[in-house]
Design a protein around this motif. Sequence first.
Motif, PDB file in Angstrom:
ATOM      1  N   GLU A 555       0.848  -1.209   0.116  1.00 42.55           N
ATOM      2  CA  GLU A 555      -0.005   0.155   0.012  1.00 42.55           C
ATOM      3  C   GLU A 555       1.127   1.103  -0.254  1.00 42.55           C
ATOM      4  O   GLU A 555       2.062   1.146   0.378  1.00 42.55           O
ATOM      5  CB  GLU A 555      -0.880  -0.015   1.332  1.00 42.55           C
ATOM      6  N   ASN A 556       0.185   2.309  -0.282  1.00 43.38           N
ATOM      7  CA  ASN A 556       1.058   3.527  -0.512  1.00 43.38           C
ATOM      8  C   ASN A 556       1.696   4.055   0.602  1.00 43.38           C
ATOM      9  O   ASN A 556       2.903   4.532   0.573  1.00 43.38           O
ATOM     10  CB  ASN A 556       0.182   4.828  -1.079  1.00 43.38           C
ATOM     11  N   HIS A 557       1.271   3.921   1.780  1.00 38.21           N
ATOM     12  CA  HIS A 557       1.625   4.387   3.104  1.00 38.21           C
ATOM     13  C   HIS A 557       2.898   3.636   3.489  1.00 38.21           C
ATOM     14  O   HIS A 557       4.020   4.113   4.221  1.00 38.21           O
ATOM     15  CB  HIS A 557       0.822   4.559   4.230  1.00 38.21           C
ATOM     16  N   GLU A 558       2.739   2.271   3.031  1.00 38.01           N
ATOM     17  CA  GLU A 558       3.980   1.371   3.269  1.00 38.01           C
ATOM     18  C   GLU A 558       5.252   1.850   2.275  1.00 38.01           C
ATOM     19  O   GLU A 558       6.381   1.813   2.826  1.00 38.01           O
ATOM     20  CB  GLU A 558       3.660   0.071   3.380  1.00 38.01           C
ATOM     21  N   LEU A 559       4.901   2.041   1.096  1.00 33.79           N
ATOM     22  CA  LEU A 559       5.762   2.427   0.311  1.00 33.79           C
ATOM     23  C   LEU A 559       6.431   3.624   0.685  1.00 33.79           C
ATOM     24  O   LEU A 559       7.738   3.886   0.642  1.00 33.79           O
ATOM     25  CB  LEU A 559       5.467   2.526  -1.066  1.00 33.79           C
ATOM     26  N   ILE A 560       5.905   4.761   1.109  1.00 31.85           N
ATOM     27  CA  ILE A 560       6.219   6.126   1.761  1.00 31.85           C
ATOM     28  C   ILE A 560       7.380   5.739   3.033  1.00 31.85           C
ATOM     29  O   ILE A 560       8.339   6.242   2.827  1.00 31.85           O
ATOM     30  CB  ILE A 560       5.085   7.107   2.008  1.00 31.85           C
ATOM     31  N   ARG A 561       6.919   4.849   3.583  1.00 31.27           N
ATOM     32  CA  ARG A 561       7.894   4.567   4.849  1.00 31.27           C
ATOM     33  C   ARG A 561       8.995   4.008   4.317  1.00 31.27           C
ATOM     34  O   ARG A 561      10.102   4.234   5.166  1.00 31.27           O
ATOM     35  CB  ARG A 561       6.966   3.589   5.691  1.00 31.27           C
ATOM     36  N   ILE A 562       9.069   3.208   3.598  1.00 31.24           N
ATOM     37  CA  ILE A 562      10.257   2.645   2.872  1.00 31.24           C
ATOM     38  C   ILE A 562      10.998   3.223   2.002  1.00 31.24           C
ATOM     39  O   ILE A 562      12.355   3.654   2.133  1.00 31.24           O
ATOM     40  CB  ILE A 562      10.004   1.280   2.034  1.00 31.24           C
ATOM     41  N   LEU A 563      10.750   4.228   1.468  1.00 33.98           N
ATOM     42  CA  LEU A 563      11.288   5.044   0.358  1.00 33.98           C
ATOM     43  C   LEU A 563      11.715   6.331   1.047  1.00 33.98           C
ATOM     44  O   LEU A 563      12.674   7.005   0.325  1.00 33.98           O
ATOM     45  CB  LEU A 563      10.215   5.651  -0.876  1.00 33.98           C
ATOM     46  N   THR A 564      11.200   6.955   2.179  1.00 34.30           N
ATOM     47  CA  THR A 564      11.748   8.123   2.674  1.00 34.30           C
ATOM     48  C   THR A 564      13.126   8.038   3.152  1.00 34.30           C
ATOM     49  O   THR A 564      13.925   8.521   2.974  1.00 34.30           O
ATOM     50  CB  THR A 564      10.592   8.494   3.943  1.00 34.30           C
ATOM     51  N   PRO A 565      13.164   6.850   3.943  1.00 27.35           N
ATOM     52  CA  PRO A 565      14.927   6.781   4.419  1.00 27.35           C
ATOM     53  C   PRO A 565      15.757   6.528   3.254  1.00 27.35           C
ATOM     54  O   PRO A 565      16.977   6.668   3.376  1.00 27.35           O
ATOM     55  CB  PRO A 565      14.753   5.449   5.450  1.00 27.35           C
ATOM     56  N   LEU A 566      15.210   5.789   2.142  1.00 24.05           N
ATOM     57  CA  LEU A 566      15.936   5.458   0.904  1.00 24.05           C
ATOM     58  C   LEU A 566      16.496   6.671   0.268  1.00 24.05           C
ATOM     59  O   LEU A 566      17.589   6.806  -0.195  1.00 24.05           O
ATOM     60  CB  LEU A 566      15.131   4.765  -0.059  1.00 24.05           C
ATOM     61  N   LYS A 567      15.648   7.716   0.175  1.00 24.85           N
ATOM     62  CA  LYS A 567      15.940   8.960  -0.286  1.00 24.85           C
ATOM     63  C   LYS A 567      17.148   9.684   0.553  1.00 24.85           C
ATOM     64  O   LYS A 567      18.011  10.560   0.122  1.00 24.85           O
ATOM     65  CB  LYS A 567      14.615   9.985  -0.216  1.00 24.85           C
ATOM     66  N   GLN A 585       8.929   9.956  -6.814  1.00 24.83           N
ATOM     67  CA  GLN A 585       7.843   8.741  -6.285  1.00 24.83           C
ATOM     68  C   GLN A 585       7.246   9.291  -5.006  1.00 24.83           C
ATOM     69  O   GLN A 585       5.864   8.934  -5.032  1.00 24.83           O
ATOM     70  CB  GLN A 585       8.929   7.476  -6.252  1.00 24.83           C
ATOM     71  N   LEU A 586       7.932   9.699  -4.103  1.00 28.12           N
ATOM     72  CA  LEU A 586       7.074  10.005  -2.953  1.00 28.12           C
ATOM     73  C   LEU A 586       6.123  11.098  -3.050  1.00 28.12           C
ATOM     74  O   LEU A 586       4.905  11.076  -2.699  1.00 28.12           O
ATOM     75  CB  LEU A 586       8.297  10.635  -1.897  1.00 28.12           C
ATOM     76  N   THR A 587       6.401  12.091  -4.173  1.00 24.49           N
ATOM     77  CA  THR A 587       5.521  13.201  -4.342  1.00 24.49           C
ATOM     78  C   THR A 587       4.370  12.747  -5.104  1.00 24.49           C
ATOM     79  O   THR A 587       3.028  13.082  -4.640  1.00 24.49           O
ATOM     80  CB  THR A 587       5.991  14.357  -5.221  1.00 24.49           C
ATOM     81  N   GLU A 588       4.332  11.748  -5.758  1.00 27.21           N
ATOM     82  CA  GLU A 588       3.300  10.935  -6.598  1.00 27.21           C
ATOM     83  C   GLU A 588       2.438  10.104  -5.332  1.00 27.21           C
ATOM     84  O   GLU A 588       1.170  10.252  -5.690  1.00 27.21           O
ATOM     85  CB  GLU A 588       3.639   9.996  -7.789  1.00 27.21           C
TER      86      GLU A 588
END
Length: 592
Positions: A555-567, A585-588
Amino acid sequence: MRRTLPLCFLIVILAFPALAAETTDPWKESLDAAREAQRRYDWDAVHATYESALKLAQDDPARYETTLEAWAASYKAQTCKVEALRLQQQAVENRLGRPDAVSRKTIVSLFRLGELYQKLGPYERAEETFRRALEMRRALGDDKAHPSEGSILRALNSTLKLLRPDDEEREQLLQANLETDPTAFNRRLLGIYYASEKRSEEALEQFDLALAQYAEEGAPNRRWMATIESRMAQEQQELGNLDEAERRLKSALELREGVYGKRHPYLATTLRRLGRLYVESARNAEAEPLLERALALGEAAWGSVQHDCACGTRDLLEQVYEALGREKELADLRASARPEDDAPQRDALPEEIAELDAQSAELASRGNFPQAMELATEALELRELRFGPGSLETAAGLSRVAQLLKRQTRYAEAAEVFDARLATLEQAGVEPEALADALMDFNRTTRMIGTYAESEERLLAELALRRQLGQRIREIHVLERLGYFHRTEERYADARRYMHEAIDVWRELAGESGPEIVTLRTALAKMDVDEQRFAEAEELLDDVLRRVRSDRAVENHELIRILTPLKEVYSRSGRADDAARVQQQLTELRGK
């Protein structure tokens, strides 16, 4: 032939150090240093640096207000909300005193102040502040700016719910919020309000529309959809539509299994509700496997048969076994229950103390904490006189006082009272579960004031009791707190050890790729970032993402949780293009 540089080049070269010195901004450097200290959880350095930045901004109102609000946010992050409130009040007063008071920044300041009043009381001040922010937002327009009109309307509604739950204006606010921002989330809020008012038909209409909106999303939030299905089942039961209630509960169960997997303990409540529906419809054979599964999940996770989930399920399962004539299963179930022990029992409470407790609770519910504290303290003194300082009733009174102190964010005082309560319970000879819960209250409170070192021994004591009791969920929570404690102390090897232990327990309970494991493994990656182990952090986050995507729909909120530290990994390791790609990706994702 000897060549010489033009005179203008020489002037630039010689002047460059001076130009660099002129462009250095001590105020900005102080803010950057404070943010870096906060990333390390070095709160002493955070507050000292903000104090320095405030002095540097004395002659610049805009910078002064910015510093106040940044400092307030740091106190809020540290959960020292009283200090945050003091600074936020000062920032708002400064902004309102300026000629350009009606501005987006003032609205943001008012909104933050209202949130703090809502947490701390008095709630009347929260209402007043949110109304002022709403008036300013409507005068200014530009509803795309944060906070939106809908955000303020929701905050005002939640304040009125605390102050005047029956106020008819709440419906108007929620309807206006929905008109301003017709999202599934806002429809759900209106549906919940109608359900609380026993207006089931209107609640079901809003819930149905919210479900349809969620289903239309590219990556629907199945957790919210499952919650709505459960609420709709409850409303259908109220209306006597048991077939429809059954359908909704089955849908909620299917959605939750899709999110958590089939072994997750969070499924136990839905299984029990569906089992209860079958019991009430005399469909005991269908209820039996559901209740057995709910009991197994609940007791594996929480251990104690006194847990709400386990107890409720046991009672229902006993009824089913009796109705089906399952004598052996019934005997085994009763034999596995924890026998009554010789733990001390609380005495009957005198009417005077009970009345003081009730009045104190009522005042606290309205945000009047000073008077609530007076009555709770008076009740505690009466308990000590009536029952003695080492009694269970005195421990209960200490708990009430400590909780009130905690709600006022007077954490140091609350920790002292929780410590006294723990000593009282030990003196009274209570069972391990009560001691473990008392340790938990103390440990959570010391975390709020950053005195981790003082509570490490208590955390380990709580961990031992949780393991003794077989309370796996509570065990995980303690392991997480130990992990975060060691991270703040920059003891990363110990922090990783505890986090890995928590992950192992979750794997035993719920499988490999549940949401909690995603959170814990992401926390491990953040530790790698702290130590500038960027390659290890990237590898770990890529593996988390791969596992989740292969096991279930992410789900989107899980992707955000993973991608934020990756950024952050890419930004801090100098990979600007990769950081920009992840930011896009985070903005989208956040816009969906």
